[in-house]
Design an enzyme around this catalytic site. Structure first.
Site, PDB file in Angstrom:
ATOM      1  N   LYS A   1     -13.790  -5.688  -1.974  1.00 22.47           N
ATOM      2  CA  LYS A   1     -14.965  -4.664  -1.544  1.00 22.47           C
ATOM      3  C   LYS A   1     -14.292  -3.140  -2.181  1.00 22.47           C
ATOM      4  CE  LYS A   1     -15.205  -5.516   2.982  1.00 22.47           C
ATOM      5  NZ  LYS A   1     -14.115  -5.140   3.723  1.00 22.47           N
TER       6      LYS A   1
ATOM      7  N   LYS B   1       0.909  -1.298  -0.009  1.00 21.53           N
ATOM      8  CA  LYS B   1       0.025   0.006  -0.085  1.00 21.53           C
ATOM      9  C   LYS B   1       0.860   1.378  -0.084  1.00 21.53           C
ATOM     10  CE  LYS B   1      -4.318  -1.705   1.800  1.00 21.53           C
ATOM     11  NZ  LYS B   1      -5.332  -1.548   2.826  1.00 21.53           N
TER      12      LYS B   1
ATOM     13  N   LYS C   1      -8.216 -11.267  -6.539  1.00 22.35           N
ATOM     14  CA  LYS C   1      -9.221 -11.478  -5.594  1.00 22.35           C
ATOM     15  C   LYS C   1     -10.259 -10.491  -5.748  1.00 22.35           C
ATOM     16  CE  LYS C   1      -8.618 -10.216  -1.461  1.00 22.35           C
ATOM     17  NZ  LYS C   1      -9.464 -10.085  -0.337  1.00 22.35           N
TER      18      LYS C   1
HETATM   19  P1  ATP Z   1     -10.985  -4.444   1.043  1.00 20.47           P
HETATM   20  O1  ATP Z   1     -10.981  -4.339  -0.312  1.00 20.47           O
HETATM   21  O2  ATP Z   1     -11.729  -3.301   1.706  1.00 20.47           O
HETATM   22  O3  ATP Z   1      -9.757  -4.673   1.542  1.00 20.47           O
HETATM   23  P2  ATP Z   1     -11.970  -7.065   1.036  1.00 20.47           P
HETATM   24  O4  ATP Z   1     -13.518  -7.337   0.246  1.00 20.47           O
HETATM   25  O5  ATP Z   1     -10.634  -7.423   0.214  1.00 20.47           O
HETATM   26  O6  ATP Z   1     -11.859  -5.796   1.287  1.00 20.47           O
HETATM   27  P3  ATP Z   1     -11.248  -7.653   3.814  1.00 20.47           P
HETATM   28  O7  ATP Z   1     -12.265  -6.742   4.591  1.00 20.47           O
HETATM   29  O8  ATP Z   1      -9.934  -7.533   3.581  1.00 20.47           O
HETATM   30  O9  ATP Z   1     -12.201  -7.890   2.640  1.00 20.47           O
HETATM   31  O10 ATP Z   1     -11.685  -9.203   4.234  1.00 20.47           O
HETATM   32  C1  ATP Z   1     -12.803  -9.457   5.296  1.00 20.47           C
HETATM   33  C2  ATP Z   1     -12.901 -11.110   4.988  1.00 20.47           C
HETATM   34  O11 ATP Z   1     -13.236 -11.380   3.926  1.00 20.47           O
HETATM   35  C3  ATP Z   1     -11.361 -11.758   5.257  1.00 20.47           C
HETATM   36  O12 ATP Z   1     -11.580 -12.892   6.246  1.00 20.47           O
HETATM   37  C4  ATP Z   1     -10.947 -12.213   3.866  1.00 20.47           C
HETATM   38  O13 ATP Z   1     -10.241 -13.325   3.947  1.00 20.47           O
HETATM   39  C5  ATP Z   1     -12.557 -12.479   3.347  1.00 20.47           C
HETATM   40  N1  ATP Z   1     -12.262 -12.052   1.910  1.00 20.47           N
HETATM   41  C6  ATP Z   1     -12.267 -10.878   1.398  1.00 20.47           C
HETATM   42  N2  ATP Z   1     -12.262 -11.179   0.059  1.00 20.47           N
HETATM   43  C7  ATP Z   1     -12.635 -12.455  -0.380  1.00 20.47           C
HETATM   44  C8  ATP Z   1     -12.370 -13.265  -1.576  1.00 20.47           C
HETATM   45  N3  ATP Z   1     -12.285 -12.764  -2.767  1.00 20.47           N
HETATM   46  N4  ATP Z   1     -12.452 -14.565  -1.396  1.00 20.47           N
HETATM   47  C9  ATP Z   1     -12.412 -15.107  -0.186  1.00 20.47           C
HETATM   48  N5  ATP Z   1     -12.609 -14.428   0.868  1.00 20.47           N
HETATM   49  C10 ATP Z   1     -12.465 -13.246   0.946  1.00 20.47           C
END
Ligand code: ATP
Ligand code: LTN
Length: 335
Positions: free
Chosen positions: A201, A115, A198
């Site tokens: 959000k 980041k 991946k």
């Molecule tokens: P951000 O983009 O804000 O980082 P994110 O959608 O990548 O958000 P996190 O808030 O980092 O998600 O993760 C919350 C939970 O959801 C964690 O336990 C993470 O492992 C799970 N998670 C997030 N994205 C995925 C994905 N694409 N597949 C499986 N698990 C996920």
């Protein structure tokens, strides 16, 4: 009665809706684990401050994230579901832990390195640097046994373990050293438009993200438009056929079926049929969750009340740990 082992996990309120990866990779597993464990689930709003936020929107995202936990089956009467900033001990323990964290050690965290490289040193806050220390505080305050996370968070749990061991060695046994439980590859969901990334959000484009709270029509369209390939065979091959493999992963995760049985069902039928099948599965899964979340959000006072009761339960545990820590490090007690 044997005591249940304690579990801790959390998610940042970084969007109005969670995406299907959060649902399959986190919420479904949390829901299943809440029977076996004494589970604590937080909405980590203090962590979310490391990204730019509009204050009113952050408040709303925090409520919405909590509502989606509940709608997905986390029961606030069984699990302790609360908002991180409601328990002051998190920020306080993070400070103490930061005093035993090496500057170089924190600088080696790959999420921070990524980041800070992406945004540049001037746009990188000290909060982003100490993000993993706050996460360690979350986990250690509750004398946690297990921490279910995606593999991107494994390094942060390793740091948490190191800090716990270091503190215990320096000041006497205080923290339980937690174990990470790393999400299975079968629970990892990729972007429907870019299946090598991946699903996230905070993805720049929303075209390949399935939001839990989207209208079903929008979700259906996104599935029908998902990127596949040209050979028309519904088969799992993560390297060669990432798009189709991702859709199969979602199908299997939501139905509890094995991938080969889904491949058999769609053998010789092409992607159109397969996508329609998946669309029906996803829509059927999301509809009640979305309806329940919106119903909860219709009564924010009740939701806030539930969160307050749970914050009180969490604070009782956290304050006990924090008070031991204050004594151990030599802070003078207020008379
Ligand atoms: P951000 O983009 O804000 O980082 P994110 O959608 O990548 O958000 P996190 O808030 O980092 O998600 O993760 C919350 C939970 O959801 C964690 O336990 C993470 O492992 C799970 N998670 C997030 N994205 C995925 C994905 N694409 N597949 C499986 N698990 C996920
Ligand atoms: N950093 C995690 C969210 C998080 C967390 C935690 C997860 C904050 N504190 C404690 C497990 C335990 C993430 O970005 N997914």
């Amino acid at each position: 009665m044997t005591q249940k082992a304690r579990l801790y996990s959390g998610m940042q309120p970084s969007a109005d809706s969670l995406q299907i990866g959060n649902y399959i990779g986190a919420l479904l597993q949390w829901r299943d684990m809440q029977d076996t464990y004494d589970a604590f689930f937080s909405v980590v709003d203090l962590h979310a401050l490391t990204q730019p936020n509009d204050p009113a929107e952050l408040r709303e995202k925090t409520r919405r994230t909590a509502a989606q936990y509940i709608a997905a089956g986390i029961e606030p009467s069984r699990s302790t579901l609360y908002v991180q900033s409601h328990v002051r001990a998190h920020a306080e323990l993070a400070w103490i832990l930061s005093t035993i964290t090496g500057f170089g050690e924190a600088g080696r965290m790959t999420q921070f390195k990524d980041k800070s490289q992406r945004y540049g040193a001037d746009a990188t806050s000290v909060g982003l640097f100490t993000y993993p220390v706050l996460m360690a505080a979350d986990i250690l305050l509750y004398q946690t046994h297990v921490v279910p996370v995606g593999d991107d968070q494994k390094q942060h749990v390793e740091l948490t373990r190191d800090l716990a061991e270091r503190f215990n060695a320096r000041y006497g046994e205080t923290f339980r050293v937690p174990e990470p439980v790393i999400q299975a590859e079968t629970a990892r969901i990729y972007d429907l438009q870019n299946p090598s990334a991946k699903m996230s959000k905070s993805a720049e484009s929303h075209a390949g993200v399935l939001w839990l709270l989207d209208d079903v029509d929008v979700t259906a369209k996104k599935i029908m438009r998902a990127v596949t390939d040209n050979d028309g065979v519904v088969a799992y091959d993560r390297e060669g056929k990432p798009g189709v493999s991702n859709l199969l992963t979602i199908y299997a995760a939501l139905t509890g079926r094995q991938i080969p049985s889904i491949e058999d069902e769609y053998a010789g039928r092409g992607y159109g049929d397969f996508k329609k099948g998946l669309r029906d599965v996803v829509v059927a899964e999301f509809e009640p969750v979305r309806a329940r979340a919106l119903e909860l959000l219709d009564d924010p006072a009740e939701l806030d009340r539930v969160l307050a009761v749970n914050a009180e339960k969490a604070a009782a545990v956290a304050d006990e740990t924090l008070s031991t820590v204050y004594d151990r490090v030599g802070l003078l007690r207020r008379a």
